[in-house]
Design a protein around this motif. Structure first.
Motif, PDB file in Angstrom:
ATOM      1  N   GLU A  76      -9.206   1.304   2.963  1.00  0.00           N
ATOM      2  CA  GLU A  76      -8.872   0.173   3.675  1.00  0.00           C
ATOM      3  C   GLU A  76      -8.969  -1.264   3.091  1.00  0.00           C
ATOM      4  N   GLN A  77      -9.783  -1.535   2.154  1.00  0.00           N
ATOM      5  CA  GLN A  77      -9.985  -2.995   1.564  1.00  0.00           C
ATOM      6  C   GLN A  77      -8.586  -3.145   0.485  1.00  0.00           C
ATOM      7  N   ASP A  78      -7.885  -1.940   0.163  1.00  0.00           N
ATOM      8  CA  ASP A  78      -6.645  -2.263  -0.434  1.00  0.00           C
ATOM      9  C   ASP A  78      -5.854  -2.994   0.222  1.00  0.00           C
ATOM     10  N   ILE A  79      -5.548  -2.712   1.555  1.00  0.00           N
ATOM     11  CA  ILE A  79      -4.599  -3.554   2.270  1.00  0.00           C
ATOM     12  C   ILE A  79      -4.906  -5.105   2.370  1.00  0.00           C
ATOM     13  N   PHE A  80      -5.998  -5.293   2.275  1.00  0.00           N
ATOM     14  CA  PHE A  80      -6.420  -6.889   2.374  1.00  0.00           C
ATOM     15  C   PHE A  80      -6.271  -7.402   0.974  1.00  0.00           C
ATOM     16  N   GLN A  81      -6.522  -6.649  -0.011  1.00  0.00           N
ATOM     17  CA  GLN A  81      -6.188  -7.327  -1.385  1.00  0.00           C
ATOM     18  C   GLN A  81      -4.735  -7.386  -1.585  1.00  0.00           C
ATOM     19  N   LEU A  82      -3.832  -6.529  -1.256  1.00  0.00           N
ATOM     20  CA  LEU A  82      -2.501  -6.400  -1.340  1.00  0.00           C
ATOM     21  C   LEU A  82      -1.789  -7.717  -0.320  1.00  0.00           C
ATOM     22  N   SER A  83      -2.567  -7.654   0.740  1.00  0.00           N
ATOM     23  CA  SER A  83      -2.059  -8.942   1.474  1.00  0.00           C
ATOM     24  C   SER A  83      -2.101 -10.291   0.850  1.00  0.00           C
ATOM     25  N   ASN A  84      -3.228 -10.460   0.175  1.00  0.00           N
ATOM     26  CA  ASN A  84      -3.327 -11.802  -0.654  1.00  0.00           C
ATOM     27  C   ASN A  84      -2.153 -11.855  -1.745  1.00  0.00           C
ATOM     28  N   ILE A  85      -1.906 -10.968  -2.376  1.00  0.00           N
ATOM     29  CA  ILE A  85      -0.863 -10.981  -3.433  1.00  0.00           C
ATOM     30  C   ILE A  85       0.321 -11.220  -2.792  1.00  0.00           C
ATOM     31  N   GLN A  86       0.814 -10.551  -1.593  1.00  0.00           N
ATOM     32  CA  GLN A  86       1.887 -10.796  -0.795  1.00  0.00           C
ATOM     33  C   GLN A  86       2.130 -12.128  -0.440  1.00  0.00           C
ATOM     34  N   ARG A  87       1.147 -12.898   0.013  1.00  0.00           N
ATOM     35  CA  ARG A  87       1.287 -14.135   0.506  1.00  0.00           C
ATOM     36  C   ARG A  87       1.467 -15.019  -0.731  1.00  0.00           C
ATOM     37  N   ASP A  88       0.622 -14.938  -1.743  1.00  0.00           N
ATOM     38  CA  ASP A  88       1.009 -15.781  -3.134  1.00  0.00           C
ATOM     39  C   ASP A  88       2.544 -15.611  -3.355  1.00  0.00           C
ATOM     40  N   LEU A  89       3.210 -14.397  -3.501  1.00  0.00           N
ATOM     41  CA  LEU A  89       4.409 -14.263  -3.901  1.00  0.00           C
ATOM     42  C   LEU A  89       5.542 -14.881  -2.868  1.00  0.00           C
ATOM     43  N   LEU A  90       5.061 -14.785  -1.739  1.00  0.00           N
ATOM     44  CA  LEU A  90       5.980 -15.439  -0.610  1.00  0.00           C
ATOM     45  C   LEU A  90       5.938 -16.922  -0.902  1.00  0.00           C
ATOM     46  N   GLU A  91       4.544 -17.458  -1.178  1.00  0.00           N
ATOM     47  CA  GLU A  91       4.420 -18.938  -1.416  1.00  0.00           C
ATOM     48  C   GLU A  91       5.335 -19.612  -2.532  1.00  0.00           C
ATOM     49  N   SER A  92       5.628 -18.640  -3.838  1.00  0.00           N
ATOM     50  CA  SER A  92       5.927 -18.891  -4.796  1.00  0.00           C
ATOM     51  C   SER A  92       7.556 -18.760  -4.571  1.00  0.00           C
ATOM     52  N   VAL A  93       8.237 -17.762  -4.018  1.00  0.00           N
ATOM     53  CA  VAL A  93       9.795 -17.674  -4.072  1.00  0.00           C
ATOM     54  C   VAL A  93      10.335 -18.520  -2.923  1.00  0.00           C
ATOM     55  N   SER A  94       9.422 -18.855  -1.995  1.00  0.00           N
ATOM     56  CA  SER A  94      10.072 -19.605  -0.760  1.00  0.00           C
ATOM     57  C   SER A  94      10.735 -20.934  -1.274  1.00  0.00           C
ATOM     58  N   ARG A 140       0.169  -3.699   9.967  1.00  0.00           N
ATOM     59  CA  ARG A 140       0.578  -4.860  10.424  1.00  0.00           C
ATOM     60  C   ARG A 140      -0.034  -5.885   9.480  1.00  0.00           C
ATOM     61  N   GLU A 141      -1.247  -5.715   8.754  1.00  0.00           N
ATOM     62  CA  GLU A 141      -1.886  -6.753   8.094  1.00  0.00           C
ATOM     63  C   GLU A 141      -0.864  -7.280   6.969  1.00  0.00           C
ATOM     64  N   GLU A 142      -0.212  -6.119   6.336  1.00  0.00           N
ATOM     65  CA  GLU A 142       0.657  -6.529   5.273  1.00  0.00           C
ATOM     66  C   GLU A 142       1.969  -6.912   5.731  1.00  0.00           C
ATOM     67  N   ASN A 143       2.355  -6.699   7.123  1.00  0.00           N
ATOM     68  CA  ASN A 143       3.642  -7.124   7.476  1.00  0.00           C
ATOM     69  C   ASN A 143       3.596  -8.059   8.366  1.00  0.00           C
ATOM     70  N   GLU A 144       3.651  -7.812   9.674  1.00  0.00           N
ATOM     71  CA  GLU A 144       3.571  -8.980  10.726  1.00  0.00           C
ATOM     72  C   GLU A 144       2.819  -9.963  10.357  1.00  0.00           C
ATOM     73  N   ASN A 145       1.491  -9.737   9.934  1.00  0.00           N
ATOM     74  CA  ASN A 145       0.415 -10.762   9.827  1.00  0.00           C
ATOM     75  C   ASN A 145       0.812 -11.725   8.802  1.00  0.00           C
ATOM     76  N   THR A 146       1.232 -10.977   7.629  1.00  0.00           N
ATOM     77  CA  THR A 146       1.593 -11.617   6.451  1.00  0.00           C
ATOM     78  C   THR A 146       2.696 -12.594   6.591  1.00  0.00           C
ATOM     79  N   SER A 162       0.838  -1.153   0.000  1.00  0.00           N
ATOM     80  CA  SER A 162      -0.037   0.117   0.147  1.00  0.00           C
ATOM     81  C   SER A 162       0.923   1.244   0.015  1.00  0.00           C
ATOM     82  N   GLY A 163       2.247   1.297   0.351  1.00  0.00           N
ATOM     83  CA  GLY A 163       3.014   2.369   0.269  1.00  0.00           C
ATOM     84  C   GLY A 163       2.843   3.546   1.217  1.00  0.00           C
ATOM     85  N   LEU A 164       2.078   2.784   2.596  1.00  0.00           N
ATOM     86  CA  LEU A 164       1.820   4.098   3.507  1.00  0.00           C
ATOM     87  C   LEU A 164       3.074   4.565   4.282  1.00  0.00           C
TER      88      LEU A 164
END
Length: 449
Positions: A352-370, A388-394, A335-337
């Motif tokens: 606010e919903q942008d944060i949750f949508q991005l969080s899903n993309i972030q989780r997919d990316l982590l899944e792929s590169v790990s 926290r949603e995009e950071n610690e929670n992800t 989200s670049g906050l």
């Protein structure tokens, strides 16, 4: 050449209009306006101040204007922006007398509208001058008052208070109203920080050495991107928080490193420099024109250990053998906050919903590169946001589903001394007020052997 030059305030008004209508980024538009209108150097500072200042404080200005616009029927957006722009000068700029700001506003209103609009603009501004501004203390709810005071949407202030507490939120809101310093990273494969600083001082720049990053400098006067040192590849424009990522990754000379979302290449080139132009950094980005930026940067810096590929990193696991990298960096889209000082208009367009949508993309990316990290290898996850949603929670969600990874608490030893007190465990959240740099999150994970 453009013979019909607009004055500074007309140019600012046009910019504010374009930003609002097209949701365009202010930093890009501002650069274009400076070039297009052939503004003299002395006017560039005022143009920047008025554009960013009016954007930064839009909600506060609207609060001040509201009681004086009750009688006005629906006013056009350009008139509202003209009032904001003029009120900004009256409230926040000492060097411009009110009468001069009001005179300019009325002249622009006559030119762009008609006599009735000019008269209304004059009336509103004179009433404010006569009666004074409404008090922010009239807002009883503390979160709502802080939102208006620092001109941040209320949903965001509430989230931050919940996550960081009122005082840290207030400090973050206040620093977001100020302009960031330009910082640069010296290319230590070619020159020392001292030698590079000496050259820049001779070119007429005013600088200070970064107290945070050993190879960084801060520009106090002048744009370092226009320096001869920049053109010769002796430095890169990069925020100090962003420079922490290469430290967290800790790549050594002959390793294989993947930078999964790499454009425009600031982190890739920093990693390559830290590897002393040895080993290999493979830099991916989804867009071809952005990959070109990485290549341009690597060429300018004379770094030969970077190889680029145009690729959606969610498909990285299908394009590289499993466990083929010693270290992987995922600087995820977010989200670049944390960079709102650079893009103040962003505050009003994020939802606010942008944060949750991005969080899903972030989780997919982590899944792929790990799956590409070698056993014993390091995976760094970073964002330029403060949520926290995009950071610690992800990261917590990733660790819960990947028991072959653990937090790498040793990463603290690799980090510059100034930031170590902020590190607890295996991650780091930098807020803009901590060092005056961007808000940034870094988590360091290790694949179990």
């Amino acid at each position: 050449m453009n013979s019909k030059k607009k004055n500074v305030r007309e140019t600012v008004l046009e910019l504010l209009e374009t930003i609002e209508k097209n949701q365009s980024y202010s930093n890009l538009l501002l650069h274009h306006a400076i070039e297009k209108n052939y503004l003299p150097t002395k006017d560039i500072g005022l143009l920047t101040e008025l554009t960013y200042g009016t954007l930064q404080r839009k909600m506060t200005l609207d609060f001040f204007l509201k009681p004086f616009l009750k009688k006005a029927n629906k006013i056009e957006s350009w008139v509202k922006n003209l009032l904001r722009l003029t009120l900004y000068q009256m409230v926040y700029l000492d060097k411009i007398p009110d009468r001069a700001a009001i005179f300019e506003a009325v002249e622009i209103a006559k030119k762009r509208g008609h006599k009735g609009i000019a008269s209304m603009v004059n009336g509103v501004l004179r009433s404010i001058q006569r009666e004074g501004l409404p008090s922010l203390t009239s807002i009883e709810d503390a979160a709502e008052r802080l939102a208006i005071e620092t001109s941040h949407p209320q949903w965001l202030i509430k989230r931050w208070i919940e996550q960081f507490g009122y005082e840290r939120t207030k400090a973050m809101g206040e620093i977001n109203l100020t302009a960031p310093l330009q910082t640069a990273r010296v290319n230590t494969t070619r020159i020392t920080r001292e030698e590079c600083s000496k050259r820049l001082l001779e070119e007429g720049f005013q600088l200070e050495l970064s107290p945070i990053i050993p190879e960084a400098i801060r520009a106090l006067k002048g744009n370092l991107a226009s320096s001869a040192a920049f053109k010769e590849g002796l430095l890169t424009i990069q925020d100090e928080s962003s420079m922490l990522v290469a430290y967290a990754l800790g790549a050594a000379k002959d390793e294989m490193v993947l930078d999964a979302c790499a454009a425009p290449g600031g982190k890739s080139t920093h990693i390559a420099e830290k590897m002393k132009n040895r080993g290999q950094v493979i830099s991916l980005d989804l867009h071809e024109h952005k990959v070109k930026l990485i290549n341009d940067n690597a060429r300018r810096l004379e770094l030969h250990n970077i190889q680029t590929r145009t690729m959606d990193s969610r498909q990285a696991a299908e394009n590289f053998p499993p466990e083929s990298f010693d270290r992987v960096l995922l600087d995820a889209p977010c989200s670049g906050l944390g960079v709102m000082r650079r893009k103040p208009d962003m505050k009003y367009t994020k939802k606010e919903q942008d944060i949750f949508q991005l969080s899903n993309i972030q989780r997919d990316l982590l899944e792929s590169v790990s799956s590409l990290v070698k056993k014993g290898g390091v995976l760094v996850y970073s964002t330029c946001t403060v949520d926290r949603e995009e950071n610690e929670n992800t990261v917590a969600d990733f660790l819960k589903h990947h028991l072959d990874f653990e937090g790498d608490t040793n990463f603290k030893d690799r980090m510059p001394e100034a930031v170590r007190p902020l590190i607890i465990g295996f991650d780091l959240q930098v807020l803009p007020q901590d060092f005056g740099s961007d808000g940034f999150y870094i988590a360091c994970l290790r694949k179990k052997v």
